[in-house]
Enzyme design. Structure first.
Site, PDB file in Angstrom:
ATOM      1  N   LYS A  10       0.702  -1.180   0.015  1.00 17.20           N
ATOM      2  CA  LYS A  10      -0.042  -0.035  -0.049  1.00 17.20           C
ATOM      3  C   LYS A  10       0.898   1.511   0.059  1.00 17.20           C
ATOM      4  O   LYS A  10       2.109   1.293   0.270  1.00 17.20           O
ATOM      5  CB  LYS A  10      -0.864   0.056   1.104  1.00 17.20           C
ATOM      6  CG  LYS A  10      -1.790  -1.247   1.047  1.00 17.20           C
ATOM      7  CD  LYS A  10      -2.799  -1.260   2.224  1.00 17.20           C
ATOM      8  CE  LYS A  10      -3.875  -2.123   2.272  1.00 17.20           C
ATOM      9  NZ  LYS A  10      -4.766  -2.119   3.513  1.00 17.20           N
ATOM     10  N   TYR A  50     -12.486  -1.629  -3.441  1.00 24.74           N
ATOM     11  CA  TYR A  50     -13.048  -1.767  -2.021  1.00 24.74           C
ATOM     12  C   TYR A  50     -14.675  -1.529  -2.070  1.00 24.74           C
ATOM     13  O   TYR A  50     -15.098  -1.175  -1.142  1.00 24.74           O
ATOM     14  CB  TYR A  50     -12.269  -0.666  -1.168  1.00 24.74           C
ATOM     15  CG  TYR A  50     -10.831  -1.159  -0.696  1.00 24.74           C
ATOM     16  CD1 TYR A  50     -10.684  -2.533  -0.037  1.00 24.74           C
ATOM     17  CD2 TYR A  50      -9.834  -0.557  -1.239  1.00 24.74           C
ATOM     18  CE1 TYR A  50      -9.477  -2.720   0.202  1.00 24.74           C
ATOM     19  CE2 TYR A  50      -8.712  -0.768  -0.675  1.00 24.74           C
ATOM     20  CZ  TYR A  50      -8.361  -2.025  -0.040  1.00 24.74           C
ATOM     21  OH  TYR A  50      -7.166  -2.495   0.278  1.00 24.74           O
ATOM     22  N   PHE A  58     -15.460   4.031   7.115  1.00 23.76           N
ATOM     23  CA  PHE A  58     -14.276   4.377   6.668  1.00 23.76           C
ATOM     24  C   PHE A  58     -13.823   4.549   5.191  1.00 23.76           C
ATOM     25  O   PHE A  58     -12.661   4.403   4.761  1.00 23.76           O
ATOM     26  CB  PHE A  58     -13.008   3.254   7.524  1.00 23.76           C
ATOM     27  CG  PHE A  58     -13.358   1.871   7.071  1.00 23.76           C
ATOM     28  CD1 PHE A  58     -12.995   1.233   6.045  1.00 23.76           C
ATOM     29  CD2 PHE A  58     -14.275   1.176   8.012  1.00 23.76           C
ATOM     30  CE1 PHE A  58     -13.293  -0.210   5.702  1.00 23.76           C
ATOM     31  CE2 PHE A  58     -14.286  -0.038   7.848  1.00 23.76           C
ATOM     32  CZ  PHE A  58     -13.768  -0.752   6.661  1.00 23.76           C
ATOM     33  N   ARG A  86      -2.417 -14.508   4.818  1.00 19.21           N
ATOM     34  CA  ARG A  86      -3.006 -13.794   5.860  1.00 19.21           C
ATOM     35  C   ARG A  86      -2.404 -13.874   7.160  1.00 19.21           C
ATOM     36  O   ARG A  86      -2.147 -13.090   8.051  1.00 19.21           O
ATOM     37  CB  ARG A  86      -4.607 -14.003   5.754  1.00 19.21           C
ATOM     38  CG  ARG A  86      -5.223 -13.576   4.362  1.00 19.21           C
ATOM     39  CD  ARG A  86      -6.719 -13.650   4.581  1.00 19.21           C
ATOM     40  NE  ARG A  86      -7.666 -13.041   5.422  1.00 19.21           N
ATOM     41  CZ  ARG A  86      -7.915 -11.719   5.109  1.00 19.21           C
ATOM     42  NH1 ARG A  86      -7.510 -11.065   4.071  1.00 19.21           N
ATOM     43  NH2 ARG A  86      -8.649 -11.094   5.915  1.00 19.21           N
ATOM     44  N   THR A  92      -5.909  -7.049  10.510  1.00 19.94           N
ATOM     45  CA  THR A  92      -5.924  -5.815   9.857  1.00 19.94           C
ATOM     46  C   THR A  92      -5.569  -4.667  10.641  1.00 19.94           C
ATOM     47  O   THR A  92      -4.857  -3.765  10.411  1.00 19.94           O
ATOM     48  CB  THR A  92      -7.375  -5.731   9.739  1.00 19.94           C
ATOM     49  OG1 THR A  92      -7.867  -6.661   9.050  1.00 19.94           O
ATOM     50  CG2 THR A  92      -7.631  -4.377   8.887  1.00 19.94           C
ATOM     51  N   ARG A 103       2.439  -6.768   9.262  1.00 25.00           N
ATOM     52  CA  ARG A 103       1.817  -5.450   9.942  1.00 25.00           C
ATOM     53  C   ARG A 103       2.512  -5.290  11.294  1.00 25.00           C
ATOM     54  O   ARG A 103       2.462  -4.065  11.554  1.00 25.00           O
ATOM     55  CB  ARG A 103       0.227  -5.816   9.952  1.00 25.00           C
ATOM     56  CG  ARG A 103      -0.346  -5.597   8.534  1.00 25.00           C
ATOM     57  CD  ARG A 103      -1.909  -5.900   8.720  1.00 25.00           C
ATOM     58  NE  ARG A 103      -2.143  -5.760   7.133  1.00 25.00           N
ATOM     59  CZ  ARG A 103      -3.471  -6.346   6.950  1.00 25.00           C
ATOM     60  NH1 ARG A 103      -4.047  -7.389   7.619  1.00 25.00           N
ATOM     61  NH2 ARG A 103      -3.787  -6.110   5.800  1.00 25.00           N
ATOM     62  N   ASN A 113      -2.238   0.202   7.078  1.00 27.47           N
ATOM     63  CA  ASN A 113      -1.597  -1.013   7.436  1.00 27.47           C
ATOM     64  C   ASN A 113      -0.537  -1.772   6.314  1.00 27.47           C
ATOM     65  O   ASN A 113      -0.704  -2.970   6.477  1.00 27.47           O
ATOM     66  CB  ASN A 113      -2.723  -1.992   7.886  1.00 27.47           C
ATOM     67  CG  ASN A 113      -3.713  -2.449   6.598  1.00 27.47           C
ATOM     68  OD1 ASN A 113      -3.630  -2.009   5.653  1.00 27.47           O
ATOM     69  ND2 ASN A 113      -4.827  -3.114   7.301  1.00 27.47           N
ATOM     70  N   HIS A 116      -2.139  -5.477   1.627  1.00 27.76           N
ATOM     71  CA  HIS A 116      -3.407  -6.079   1.515  1.00 27.76           C
ATOM     72  C   HIS A 116      -3.073  -7.592   1.078  1.00 27.76           C
ATOM     73  O   HIS A 116      -2.044  -7.770   0.576  1.00 27.76           O
ATOM     74  CB  HIS A 116      -4.112  -5.499   0.237  1.00 27.76           C
ATOM     75  CG  HIS A 116      -5.340  -6.336  -0.263  1.00 27.76           C
ATOM     76  ND1 HIS A 116      -6.464  -6.284   0.479  1.00 27.76           N
ATOM     77  CD2 HIS A 116      -5.473  -7.195  -0.747  1.00 27.76           C
ATOM     78  CE1 HIS A 116      -7.422  -7.162  -0.179  1.00 27.76           C
ATOM     79  NE2 HIS A 116      -6.747  -7.597  -1.160  1.00 27.76           N
ATOM     80  N   GLU A 127      -9.355 -10.231  -7.725  1.00 33.20           N
ATOM     81  CA  GLU A 127      -8.345  -9.199  -7.407  1.00 33.20           C
ATOM     82  C   GLU A 127      -7.173  -9.097  -8.115  1.00 33.20           C
ATOM     83  O   GLU A 127      -6.531  -8.137  -8.631  1.00 33.20           O
ATOM     84  CB  GLU A 127      -8.012  -9.201  -5.762  1.00 33.20           C
ATOM     85  CG  GLU A 127      -9.292  -8.842  -5.033  1.00 33.20           C
ATOM     86  CD  GLU A 127      -8.704  -9.023  -3.657  1.00 33.20           C
ATOM     87  OE1 GLU A 127      -9.581  -8.736  -2.823  1.00 33.20           O
ATOM     88  OE2 GLU A 127      -7.570  -9.223  -3.259  1.00 33.20           O
TER      89      GLU A 127
HETATM   90  P1  AMP Z   1     -10.133  -5.855   4.415  1.00 32.64           P
HETATM   91  O1  AMP Z   1     -11.177  -6.040   3.112  1.00 32.64           O
HETATM   92  O2  AMP Z   1     -10.376  -6.376   5.428  1.00 32.64           O
HETATM   93  O3  AMP Z   1      -8.780  -5.722   3.664  1.00 32.64           O
HETATM   94  O4  AMP Z   1     -10.148  -4.022   4.545  1.00 32.64           O
HETATM   95  C1  AMP Z   1      -9.736  -3.142   3.566  1.00 32.64           C
HETATM   96  C2  AMP Z   1      -8.893  -2.068   4.283  1.00 32.64           C
HETATM   97  O5  AMP Z   1      -9.723  -1.137   4.825  1.00 32.64           O
HETATM   98  C3  AMP Z   1      -8.121  -2.600   5.459  1.00 32.64           C
HETATM   99  O6  AMP Z   1      -6.787  -3.113   5.081  1.00 32.64           O
HETATM  100  C4  AMP Z   1      -7.703  -1.232   5.995  1.00 32.64           C
HETATM  101  O7  AMP Z   1      -6.619  -0.524   5.352  1.00 32.64           O
HETATM  102  C5  AMP Z   1      -8.991  -0.545   6.004  1.00 32.64           C
HETATM  103  N1  AMP Z   1     -10.015  -0.715   7.131  1.00 32.64           N
HETATM  104  C6  AMP Z   1     -10.539  -1.973   7.756  1.00 32.64           C
HETATM  105  N2  AMP Z   1     -11.059  -1.783   8.848  1.00 32.64           N
HETATM  106  C7  AMP Z   1     -11.048  -0.519   8.993  1.00 32.64           C
HETATM  107  C8  AMP Z   1     -11.284   0.225  10.146  1.00 32.64           C
HETATM  108  N3  AMP Z   1     -12.288   0.045  10.967  1.00 32.64           N
HETATM  109  N4  AMP Z   1     -10.914   1.763  10.022  1.00 32.64           N
HETATM  110  C9  AMP Z   1     -10.369   2.143   9.329  1.00 32.64           C
HETATM  111  N5  AMP Z   1      -9.863   1.460   8.081  1.00 32.64           N
HETATM  112  C10 AMP Z   1     -10.196   0.127   7.982  1.00 32.64           C
END
Ligand code: AMP
Length: 143
Positions: A10, A50, A58, A86, A92, A103, A113, A116, A127
């Site tokens: 990222k 996303y 968020f 993972r 996350t 991470r 973070n 991905h 993806e």
């Molecule tokens: P994921 O689909 O789980 O990979 O989530 C996508 C990305 O969204 C994560 O890797 C973070 O960068 C961001 N993200 C996920 N949950 C949160 C949250 N609660 N607050 C802020 N950013 C988030």
């Protein structure tokens, strides 16, 4: 595609000059880099990637962050790629990530973070195609 996953280094990973270190962790864990590029996501492309989080509070900040600088999408191969990757990257939220995970070592916050990883074989296939066309996968990467 059960043996493949998509990683994205990222914008904060690129910005902090950690590309080499993170890829070393990945390859030392047994993953093979099978396709890779450096690119800068548009708002539309990041938003589409996303889409699943569209209704989350968020979402707008996530799109802003993912378009804030270049990213490095990488298609990886390994047996049990999705799950093993993972585990390698950790939770996350880096505060909850296990010791030794990418991470835990390098990420600053739940949003910034570092990296991905796809969450299922089906999403990994989708993806990878978000960043690499079928033609490109075949002609450039022999996939
Ligand atoms: P994921 O689909 O789980 O990979 O989530 C996508 C990305 O969204 C994560 O890797 C973070 O960068 C961001 N993200 C996920 N949950 C949160 C949250 N609660 N607050 C802020 N950013 C988030």
């Amino acid at each position: 595609m059960g043996n493949r996953t998509l990683a994205i280094l990222k914008p904060d990973c690129v910005q902090k000059n950690l590309i080499g270190k993170v890829i070393t962790h990945i390859t030392e864990a047994g993953f093979k880099v099978v396709a890779m590029k450096m690119t800068h996501l548009t708002k539309e492309s990041a938003g589409g990637f996303y889409e699943i989080h569209k209704e989350r509070p968020f979402y707008n900040d996530l799109v802003k962050y993912m378009t804030s600088g270049p990213v490095v999408p990488i298609a990886l191969e390994k047996e049990n790629a999705v799950e093993d990757f993972r585990t390698l990257i950790g939770a996350t939220n880096p505060q909850n990530a296990a010791e030794g995970t990418i991470r835990k070592m390098y990420a600053d916050s739940i949003e910034a973070n570092i990296i991905h990883g796809s969450d299922s074989d089906e999403n990994a296939a989708k993806e990878i195609l978000h960043f690499f066309s079928r033609k490109e996968l075949l002609e450039n990467y022999g996939l």
